[in-house]
Design a protein around this motif. Sequence first.
Motif, PDB file in Angstrom:
ATOM      1  N   SER A  58      -8.255 -10.601   0.594  1.00  0.00           N
ATOM      2  CA  SER A  58      -7.144 -10.384  -0.329  1.00  0.00           C
ATOM      3  C   SER A  58      -6.603 -11.697  -0.881  1.00  0.00           C
ATOM      4  CB  SER A  58      -6.017  -9.611   0.361  1.00  0.00           C
ATOM      5  OG  SER A  58      -5.332 -10.417   1.305  1.00  0.00           O
ATOM      6  N   ASP A 118      -3.605  -1.771  -3.146  1.00  0.00           N
ATOM      7  CA  ASP A 118      -4.415  -2.111  -1.983  1.00  0.00           C
ATOM      8  C   ASP A 118      -5.030  -3.469  -2.271  1.00  0.00           C
ATOM      9  OD1 ASP A 118      -6.257  -2.472   0.020  1.00  0.00           O
ATOM     10  OD2 ASP A 118      -7.250  -0.532  -0.220  1.00  0.00           O
ATOM     11  N   ASP A 129      -8.856  -4.254  -2.498  1.00  0.00           N
ATOM     12  CA  ASP A 129      -9.652  -3.708  -3.597  1.00  0.00           C
ATOM     13  C   ASP A 129      -9.517  -4.633  -4.800  1.00  0.00           C
ATOM     14  OD1 ASP A 129     -10.595  -2.311  -5.826  1.00  0.00           O
ATOM     15  OD2 ASP A 129      -9.951  -0.368  -5.043  1.00  0.00           O
ATOM     16  N   ARG A 141       0.831  -1.218   0.000  1.00  0.00           N
ATOM     17  CA  ARG A 141       0.000   0.000   0.000  1.00  0.00           C
ATOM     18  C   ARG A 141       0.851   1.248   0.000  1.00  0.00           C
ATOM     19  NH1 ARG A 141      -3.836   0.806   4.608  1.00  0.00           N
ATOM     20  NH2 ARG A 141      -4.751   2.332   3.194  1.00  0.00           N
TER      21      ARG A 141
END
Length: 273
Positions: free
Chosen positions: A116, A66, A69, A41
């Motif tokens: 993630s 990120d 996302d 990030r």
Amino acid sequence: MGRGTSLAGARVLVTGGGNGLGRRMAIGAARRGATAVIWDRSAERAHAVADDIRAHGLPAQAHVVDVTDREAVRAAADETGPIDVVVNNAGVVSGRPLLETPDETIERTMAVNVLSLYWVTKAFLPGMLERRTGTVVTVASAAGLVGVARQTDYSASKWAAVGFTESLRGELRALGSPVRTLVVCPYYIDTGMFEGVRTRFPLLLPILREGDVARTVLDGIERGRQQIALPPLVRMMPALRLLPVRAFDTVLDVFGINQGMDHFSGRPGDRVG
């Protein structure tokens, strides 16, 4: 146990690769002949690691991503290109009792530590399947084998990480694919996340060194290992559930991972890796 994925000439992606354990694994992979691809990030951290690797004449890439996302992950995967080894390392920990953990913190923990895994793995697994080579690594925790007091969100997320990897391994076996999975379950690592942990009894297991853990993980990738517990005794922790509950809790107190957790003074919200 057959041979795993050689790091020489491989492209190795490390999420959360800008600091801590992730940084160590990225640098270690580059030293073994891989192109290290750092996702983080923080642009500052990601580029600092890549610059450090390139300063030694080794190949590296840095991408600001990120991993929670999914659209950003897909876009970054297209930009990154094919990957031979995915190291799902990005993680956070709060270290608070359940009722003191803000809802937003719980959601963040689950997004980073669990969701993630899906977004990153789904982005690169099709290419591995097509090339019939590769390894998906999940950095879980001893907390993925037994629950840890004052870390309910973290423990639940790491249990999910272990389950994700075991289920994925089963899917790959059913496909007859040579793509491998590796789940890593370490005890406390000296990333600074668990500094100041105090327990009812002295910790019986040693705090692990980042460099030792990184080296063991990289060795495991090349040797085709499917599970790593550090120290090895951690592998036996799920068997403790065969004990009566009171005895089970007492043993976990002794090992500093249950009701004996009197204090946590790590850096809440920071990356574990």
